[in-house]
Design an enzyme around this catalytic site. Structure first.
Site, PDB file in Angstrom:
ATOM      1  N   GLU A 105       0.825  -1.337   0.432  1.00  0.00           N
ATOM      2  CA  GLU A 105      -0.432  -0.184   0.329  1.00  0.00           C
ATOM      3  C   GLU A 105       0.811   1.212  -0.094  1.00  0.00           C
ATOM      4  O   GLU A 105       0.774   2.339  -0.805  1.00  0.00           O
ATOM      5  CB  GLU A 105      -0.649  -0.416   0.865  1.00  0.00           C
ATOM      6  CG  GLU A 105      -1.884  -1.295   1.383  1.00  0.00           C
ATOM      7  CD  GLU A 105      -3.133  -0.882   2.743  1.00  0.00           C
ATOM      8  OE1 GLU A 105      -2.604  -1.699   3.442  1.00  0.00           O
ATOM      9  OE2 GLU A 105      -4.492  -1.129   1.701  1.00  0.00           O
ATOM     10  N   GLU A 125      -3.947  -9.714   3.192  1.00  0.00           N
ATOM     11  CA  GLU A 125      -4.739  -9.283   4.433  1.00  0.00           C
ATOM     12  C   GLU A 125      -5.747 -10.221   4.732  1.00  0.00           C
ATOM     13  O   GLU A 125      -6.174 -10.821   5.107  1.00  0.00           O
ATOM     14  CB  GLU A 125      -5.221  -8.215   3.969  1.00  0.00           C
ATOM     15  CG  GLU A 125      -4.116  -7.033   4.354  1.00  0.00           C
ATOM     16  CD  GLU A 125      -3.332  -6.152   3.411  1.00  0.00           C
ATOM     17  OE1 GLU A 125      -3.335  -7.177   2.562  1.00  0.00           O
ATOM     18  OE2 GLU A 125      -2.693  -5.673   3.381  1.00  0.00           O
TER      19      GLU A 125
END
Ligand code: NAD
Length: 690
Positions: A105, A125
């Site tokens: 990210e 995730e």
């Protein structure tokens, strides 16, 4: 400047160096320091471009998972990354190695991305029940499109440099000196007046095609297991928001959906397993291993040989029976070839793996082996004869391992005359696929033999768990408690299909009766014949034994608990089995009744938990987490429940104890007296896994 983040300068380029060993995780102090650094260099007139660099083997491997046990601590990563993206000068992320989760990210919030060959870029995730909460769900679709972004985030699988370049995630491939090359590139960008590029300002390339109907269709294509879980569904909702809402509103939606993921039982369970599977380091000198002997080229031996050969070891496969040896070698070749065809390894790697395997009928070929793994018939006399020969033939210091599932490792070790070198390596079937290996420490096993077995297990990509020596070790011993209850409930009136359905609804990969049919009911029956300490109870595993006595071995004979008929061997319920069970219950004087699904699940799972607690009391398992790793990786226990011991903690030990005490009253003390460990922890309101 902080302990974790420092700014170095190279001409007019500022290098923000992240150093938080071992993997540069974005823990709270790292986030705070990164925020301070980016503000400082943005304000510094002498700086014209910025490089983000991670020291060590990788860029940033993600968040610090331990922080998720508590509410998030400021500054949150999404805020820090918003500041990175807002920077007025070009920010170049220099990516190498694991660039995962928050690290990926961060790369997306940067304006330019270069990467080296060892890049592993991904948003994993979902594998711990979370969603990318720091902008991944909003930025990635803008870069690679909705479909690709969803595939990456709902699978969690990382991609390498080539694919990341194709997708436009990486702008520039660089060599191994990534820091210098990134600095040179940043300087060039500054000189040529390259603009800052913010994904927040970009539009989603395929947004117009991403209609509600398209999303509905996408949900249908997700694997069944994923569809039932909260995190993949929420990831889809976040991407829908990214398509339909402005950037900040979509970011807000992602934040809103992140919190229920973090506090969900699924995510807590998956995080528990994440740490449990890392295990504790094994003490002891690791002996060098290059050449491995495998004895027995049947189901297990061939699978073990495949794992070893693809893991880089040269393998000598031995079998007393020449036809079996040839069949085993052939299976090894076709299986490795098939994995190459499926793209799991390159054609070159497959050819090399096959070339590493040779066969022999002569034990003398094992004189050079550094490790020997025995996988012959499950009979003590056969195993002892093999180990006596190994004791005579093998070089001093060779580690001698047995793949026995239930036999006494000490009795096998004694036959070798060098028990200190003998260890159990209990693989699971199919051995080339299943990751779990129980590494059994015998009474005399040396630390070095144990550490060497553990190191080889790790090198072939498997999960080794150290266990003690007893009947069935950890996994199969608990399986007998679980299976005992389901067999008793068959007699009491539950049908095989009811039990299987109830356990599958609980989350088991397969129901226990279907598993019996797959493994072969004859195999279990023969193990029970060899089992000296078997409970003296005519009801014990009576239905499995009865079916085996009738030649109903399961899938391989077309009938077991179920029938398997027709070209596709489709499973159907069998009224004959229902009648057999009824007759046997009458003969044994067991009254039949109807059982609720909840009783089925509770008795099966509480039986596991109580046996697990005994195993801890006896020191057969090192920790409750180890038991959970074994059950989730070897027996299809649902990962989203974290394993039987973590599940018991989730239910609450006082409640589990109450349930077990109730069954003790109803069923008697033979099987249901609560384990001392459980009683003690429940009274203190503590947990198995702390
Ligand atoms: P298998 O019958 O498929 O293979 C055993 C092989 O060993 C045969 O090819 C046989 O010819 C050979 N063999 C027998 N005695 C020998 C000797 N003295 N010297 C050399 N070769 C000999 O059996 P399997 O299912 O592969 O099981 C092997 C071992 O693995 C057993 O101890 C079993 O309990 C254990 N195990 C099996 C499973 C499973 O699911 N099948 C799982 C875990 C562990």
């Amino acid at each position: 400047m902080s302990e974790f983040v420092r700014v170095e300068t190279a001409g007019d380029v500022a290098v923000i160096v992240i150093e938080n060993p071992p993997v540069n995780a974005f823990a709270a102090p790292v986030r705070a320091a990164l925020l301070a650094a980016i503000e400082r260099v943005d304000a510094d007139h002498a700086v014209r471009a910025i490089v983000l660099h991670g020291v060590g083997r990788n860029f940033v491997a993600g968040a610090d998972l331990r922080e998720f046990e508590r509410a998030s601590v400021a500054p949150l990563l999404f805020e820090v990354l918003r500041r990175v993206e807002a920077c007025s000068k070009p920010v170049v992320a220099a990516l190498h190695g694991a660039t995962l989760g928050g690290g990926a990210e961060c790369a997306l919030a940067s304006h330019y991305r270069c990467a080296s060959r060892d890049l592993q870029f991904g948003l994993p995730e979902v594998k711990v029940g979370l969603l990318p909460g720091a902008g991944g769900t909003v930025r990635l679709p803008r870069l690679v499109g909705v479909k690709q972004a969803l595939d990456m985030m709902t699978s969690g699988d990382p991609i390498g440099l080539e694919r990341a370049t194709e997708l436009g995630i990486v702008d520039k491939a660089v060599g191994d000196d990534i820091r210098s090359e990134a600095i040179a590139w940043a300087a060039e960008l500054a000189t040529t007046g390259a603009p800052v590029r913010r994904l927040r300002d970009a539009s989603i390339p395929d947004a117009s095609a991403a209609t509600p109907a398209w999303f509905a269709q996408y949900r249908e294509t997700m694997p069944r297991a994923a569809r039932k879980l909260p995190a993949p569904e929420r990831i889809v909702q976040c991407v829908e928001a990214a398509v339909n809402l402005p950037f900040d509103a979509a970011m807000g939606k992602a934040r809103e959906l992140f919190e229920p993921c973090r506090t969900s039982a699924e995510s807590r369970s998956l995080r528990h397993l994440f740490f449990a599977e890392r295990g504790a380091p094994v003490q002891g000198e690791i002996r060098p291993v290059a050449s491995v002997g495998v004895i027995g080229s049947g189901t297990m031996g061939a699978g073990i040989a495949i794992s070893l050969a693809t893991g880089g070891y040269s393998v000598t496969l031995i079998d007393a029976n020449a036809t079996a040896l040839e069949a085993g070698l052939q299976r090894i070749r076709t299986t490795i070839d098939a994995s190459a065809k499926k793209g799991r390894l390159s054609a070159d790697a497959a050819a090399q793996a096959i070339a590493r395997v040779s066969g022999s009928g002569d034990f003398a070929a094992l004189a050079i082996a550094d490790l020997v793994i025995e996988a012959v018939f499950e009979r003590m006399s056969v195993k002892q004869e093999v180990f006596a020969q190994l004791g005579r033939i093998c070089k001093p210091g060779a580690v001698l391992a047995t793949n026995t599932s239930t036999l006494d490792v000490d009795a096998i070790a004694a036959a070798s005359g060098r028990a200190q070198d003998v260890v159990g390596m209990h693989f699971f079937s199919p051995a080339n696929i299943m990751r779990l290996v129980e590494i059994v420490r015998g009474r005399e096993t040396s630390d070095a033999a144990l550490a060497t077995a553990a190191a080889v297990t790790k090198r072939i990509g498997k999960l080794g768990v150290i266990v003690g020596n007893c009947f069935g070790f950890v996994g199969n011993r608990m399986l007998y408690a679980y299976g005992r209850e389901k067999e008793l409930m068959l007699l009491e009136g539950a049908s095989p299909e009811q039990i299987d359905r109830a356990m599958q609804e609980f989350g088991m990969a397969m129901g226990p009766n279907a598993v019996g049919d797959l493994a072969g009911l004859d195999i279990g029956a023969s193990v029970r014949r060899e089992w000296r300490g078997k409970p003296d109870d005519p009801r014990f595993y009576r239905i499995s034994d009865l079916l085996a006595e009738r030649g109903r071995y399961g899938q391989k004979t077309g009938a077991g608990f179920y029938r398997y008929e027709g070209a596709d061997k489709k499973r159907t319920n069998d009224p004959e089995v229902a009648a057999l069970i009824q007759g046997e219950a009458a003969r044994l004087g067991v009254a039949q009744r109807s059982l609720a699904d909840s009783e089925i699940v509770e008795r099966c799972v509480y039986a596991l938990v109580n046996e697990g607690a005994r195993i801890l009391d006896e020191g057969i398992a090192g920790s409750a987490a180890d038991i959970d790793v074994i059950w989730c990786n070897g027996y299809g226990f649902p990962r989203t429940r974290g394993g039987p011991m973590f599940y018991a903690d989730t239910v609450g030990l006082p409640q589990v104890l109450e349930g077990i005490t109730k069954y003790e009253r109803e069923q008697g003390t033979r099987y249901w007296s609560p384990a001392p460990r459980l009683v003690e922890l429940a009274r203190a309101d503590r947990r198995f896994t702390e």
